[in-house]
Design an enzyme around this catalytic site. Structure first.
Site, PDB file in Angstrom:
ATOM      1  N   PRO A 102       0.877  -1.239  -0.094  1.00 29.08           N
ATOM      2  CA  PRO A 102      -0.062  -0.015  -0.253  1.00 29.08           C
ATOM      3  C   PRO A 102       0.800   0.867   0.444  1.00 29.08           C
ATOM      4  CG  PRO A 102      -0.255  -0.507   2.272  1.00 29.08           C
ATOM      5  CD  PRO A 102       1.070  -1.761   1.586  1.00 29.08           C
ATOM      6  N   ILE A 103       0.263   2.625  -0.995  1.00 26.18           N
ATOM      7  CA  ILE A 103       0.976   3.357  -0.679  1.00 26.18           C
ATOM      8  C   ILE A 103      -0.471   4.395  -1.389  1.00 26.18           C
ATOM      9  CG2 ILE A 103       2.826   5.367  -2.071  1.00 26.18           C
ATOM     10  CD1 ILE A 103       4.457   3.331  -2.640  1.00 26.18           C
TER      11      ILE A 103
ATOM     12  N   SER B 166      -4.513   2.313   0.622  1.00 21.77           N
ATOM     13  CA  SER B 166      -4.432   2.643   2.091  1.00 21.77           C
ATOM     14  C   SER B 166      -5.200   3.613   2.256  1.00 21.77           C
ATOM     15  CB  SER B 166      -2.716   4.170   0.914  1.00 21.77           C
ATOM     16  OG  SER B 166      -3.273   4.920   2.544  1.00 21.77           O
TER      17      SER B 166
ATOM     18  N   GLN C  92      -4.868  -1.583   4.058  1.00 21.19           N
ATOM     19  CA  GLN C  92      -3.795  -0.787   5.079  1.00 21.19           C
ATOM     20  C   GLN C  92      -4.854   0.509   5.846  1.00 21.19           C
ATOM     21  OE1 GLN C  92      -2.252   2.273   3.954  1.00 21.19           O
ATOM     22  NE2 GLN C  92      -1.259   2.485   6.037  1.00 21.19           N
TER      23      GLN C  92
ATOM     24  N   TYR D 118      -4.459   3.229   8.532  1.00 20.16           N
ATOM     25  CA  TYR D 118      -3.757   4.526   9.317  1.00 20.16           C
ATOM     26  C   TYR D 118      -5.169   4.010  10.423  1.00 20.16           C
ATOM     27  CZ  TYR D 118       0.370   5.287   6.991  1.00 20.16           C
ATOM     28  OH  TYR D 118       1.910   5.580   5.432  1.00 20.16           O
TER      29      TYR D 118
ATOM     30  N   THR E  80      -1.242  -0.237  10.333  1.00 20.85           N
ATOM     31  CA  THR E  80       0.951   0.065  10.357  1.00 20.85           C
ATOM     32  C   THR E  80       0.398   0.751  11.930  1.00 20.85           C
ATOM     33  OG1 THR E  80       0.663   1.027   7.569  1.00 20.85           O
ATOM     34  CG2 THR E  80       1.375   2.184   8.979  1.00 20.85           C
TER      35      THR E  80
ATOM     36  N   LYS F 242       1.680  -4.358  11.104  1.00 23.51           N
ATOM     37  CA  LYS F 242       2.255  -3.661   9.507  1.00 23.51           C
ATOM     38  C   LYS F 242       3.577  -2.479   9.774  1.00 23.51           C
ATOM     39  CE  LYS F 242       2.874  -1.346   4.875  1.00 23.51           C
ATOM     40  NZ  LYS F 242       3.276  -0.722   5.203  1.00 23.51           N
TER      41      LYS F 242
ATOM     42  N   HIS G 141       8.448   0.340   6.592  1.00 20.35           N
ATOM     43  CA  HIS G 141       8.339   1.499   5.930  1.00 20.35           C
ATOM     44  C   HIS G 141       8.736   2.462   4.399  1.00 20.35           C
ATOM     45  CE1 HIS G 141       4.074   3.851   6.179  1.00 20.35           C
ATOM     46  NE2 HIS G 141       4.223   4.487   5.539  1.00 20.35           N
TER      47      HIS G 141
ATOM     48  N   ARG H  37      11.220   5.020   5.291  1.00 15.09           N
ATOM     49  CA  ARG H  37      10.788   6.598   5.083  1.00 15.09           C
ATOM     50  C   ARG H  37      11.013   7.396   6.249  1.00 15.09           C
ATOM     51  NH1 ARG H  37       7.651   7.593  -0.342  1.00 15.09           N
ATOM     52  NH2 ARG H  37       5.945   8.110   0.814  1.00 15.09           N
TER      53      ARG H  37
ATOM     54  N   ASP I  23       8.580  -6.275   2.606  1.00 13.65           N
ATOM     55  CA  ASP I  23       8.568  -5.181   1.892  1.00 13.65           C
ATOM     56  C   ASP I  23       9.815  -4.383   2.094  1.00 13.65           C
ATOM     57  OD1 ASP I  23       7.799  -2.718   3.234  1.00 13.65           O
ATOM     58  OD2 ASP I  23       5.376  -3.116   2.535  1.00 13.65           O
TER      59      ASP I  23
ATOM     60  N   GLY J 231      12.152  -2.147  -0.235  1.00 15.45           N
ATOM     61  CA  GLY J 231      14.072  -2.149  -1.186  1.00 15.45           C
ATOM     62  C   GLY J 231      13.891  -3.181  -1.630  1.00 15.45           C
TER      63      GLY J 231
END
Length: 409
Positions: free
Chosen positions: A93-94, A122, A144, A146, A172, A241, A265, A268, A296, A298
């Site tokens: 998710p982004i 997201s 995902q 928040y 998250t 997550k 993340h 980030r 996840d 990289g």
């Protein structure tokens, strides 16, 4: 072609992407994205040491080739939480896919479905969960979360995603505040496209807010009891997550988590933290197959996917590369990114005698650590390169740079 949302340029491409590797897409995406939007994706926090090392650290582990295996035609199919997937690669998710393409998460879901991959959207998505689900009704999808300070907002989200057929939640827990993202500050980036859940709940579109302001509306305090509460309120499996150590894996499982996501993340949040692949072995040992592990951060190569699976992951997520694919080709671009990784992964499987994804978990991996770099961030004034100016990536005349950070013709 380029379309505009309130003078913000969005790609409307729908085409397969020719590429040699995923890395080359990063530079190509600059030609169709505004500068601020591009660097929202293509950056990490502070000096970006962790962001870079997430990829570099895959070199700490080496795949041992195998000979005389008498094997051909490896298969990528895998099962996950009762879902039949055509690949172990998933869409992590982004937020705000609308900065890459006008169809945003709808196009991303279509591309994932075409590749047979798990998609996750997201809380800060531009498109509604209903529209995303309608884009590929039979495709598997996770959400995902928040976690909001407002549990009425949380319940609205749970009701919506369950009705839309989402099959699980990624909670998250590693982004309670925004990391110090210098690129966003340098370009004065703010979300330029409406975020659906904010629109439907508050009547506001979430436009013009910075990343830090958006995080401020989320819970800054999450504990084990919240995992249980989310499971009860949503009626869905919950993965924690943001796990990067064995201690937190134990905590998550003890709290009733149905799985964990090993991620930092994408570099980030905390800069100077370890690469996720370096921490995966100890986490996999702590989990000991009790719950599934998603990995996840990289991932840029099929060999990275192979290594993560061999070290204990059940699924391997990608982030930034699929957004570059989205900008350059829409749904077909997302599909192209997944299929490029599949192509590379199949080669590694053939050369190690791994017929199935399950076989990879028994592949031989060695571990020799190498020194990584300590460069300044790519947006540091001493390192930054001139950003290309094209007709496709510019705001309309008269628009200030505070929304997207784009330069003008």
């Amino acid at each position: 072609m380029t379309v505009y949302y309130n003078d913000f340029p969005q790609s409307d491409r729908d085409e397969y992407i020719k590429m040699i590797n995923l890395d080359e897409l990063e530079e190509r995406a600059k030609k169709v994205m505004p500068e601020g939007a591009y660097y929202y994706i293509a950056s990490g926090s502070e000096n970006e040491w962790t962001w870079r090392n997430n990829t570099v650290a895959f070199n700490h582990f080496q795949i041992v080739p195998r000979a005389l295996t008498n094997m051909a035609d490896p298969q990528l199919d895998t099962d996950f939480m009762g879902m039949k997937l055509k690949t172990p690669i998933m869409i992590s998710p982004i937020a705000c896919h609308g900065i890459a393409h006008q169809d945003a998460e709808v196009a991303t879901q279509k591309g994932a479905a075409a590749a047979g991959a798990l998609f996750s959207s997201s809380t800060y998505a531009n498109k509604s969960v209903e529209d995303i689900a309608a884009a590929a009704p039979e495709a598997p999808r996770f959400f995902q979360l928040y976690l909001s300070k407002d549990w009425n907002f949380n319940q609205m989200v749970f009701d919506a995603i369950k009705k839309a057929g989402y099959q699980g939640i990624f909670l998250t827990v590693d982004a309670l505040v925004s990391g110090f993202r210098e690129a966003n500050l340098r370009t004065q980036f703010a979300f330029p496209v409406p975020l659906d859940f904010f629109t439907r709940y508050q009547g506001t579109k979430g436009e013009g807010q910075t990343v830090a302001q958006m995080y401020a509306s989320s819970a800054q305090k999450i504990g084990p009891e919240d995992v249980k509460r989310i499971k009860e309120m949503s009626g869905l499996p919950v993965f924690v997550k943001g796990v990067v150590c064995a201690e937190d894996a134990y905590l998550a499982i003890g709290a009733g988590a149905d799985g964990i996501v090993v991620t930092n993340h994408g570099g980030r949040e905390i800069d100077g933290g370890p690469a996720t692949i370096d921490m995966l072995p100890e986490i996999a040992k702590a989990v000991d197959h009790r719950v599934p592990i998603v990995f996840d951060s990289g991932v840029r190569r099929g060999s990275h996917v192979f290594k993560a699976l061999a070290l204990g992951a059940d699924l391997v997520g990608i982030g930034r590369p699929y957004l570059y694919g989205l900008a350059l080709g829409g749904a077909k671009g997302v599909q192209s990114v997944i299929e490029q990784l599949n192509k590379e992964l199949l080669i590694d499987m053939q050369l190690t005698g791994c017929k199935t994804i399950a076989d990879i978990r028994h592949a031989k991996i060695t571990n020799i650590n190498y020194t990584a770099d300590n460069l300044r961030s790519n947006t540091d004034p001493e390192r930054i390169k001139p950003y290309p100016v094209t007709k496709e990536n510019q705001l309309k005349a008269g628009v200030t740079d505070t929304v997207s950070g784009a330069s003008h013709l």
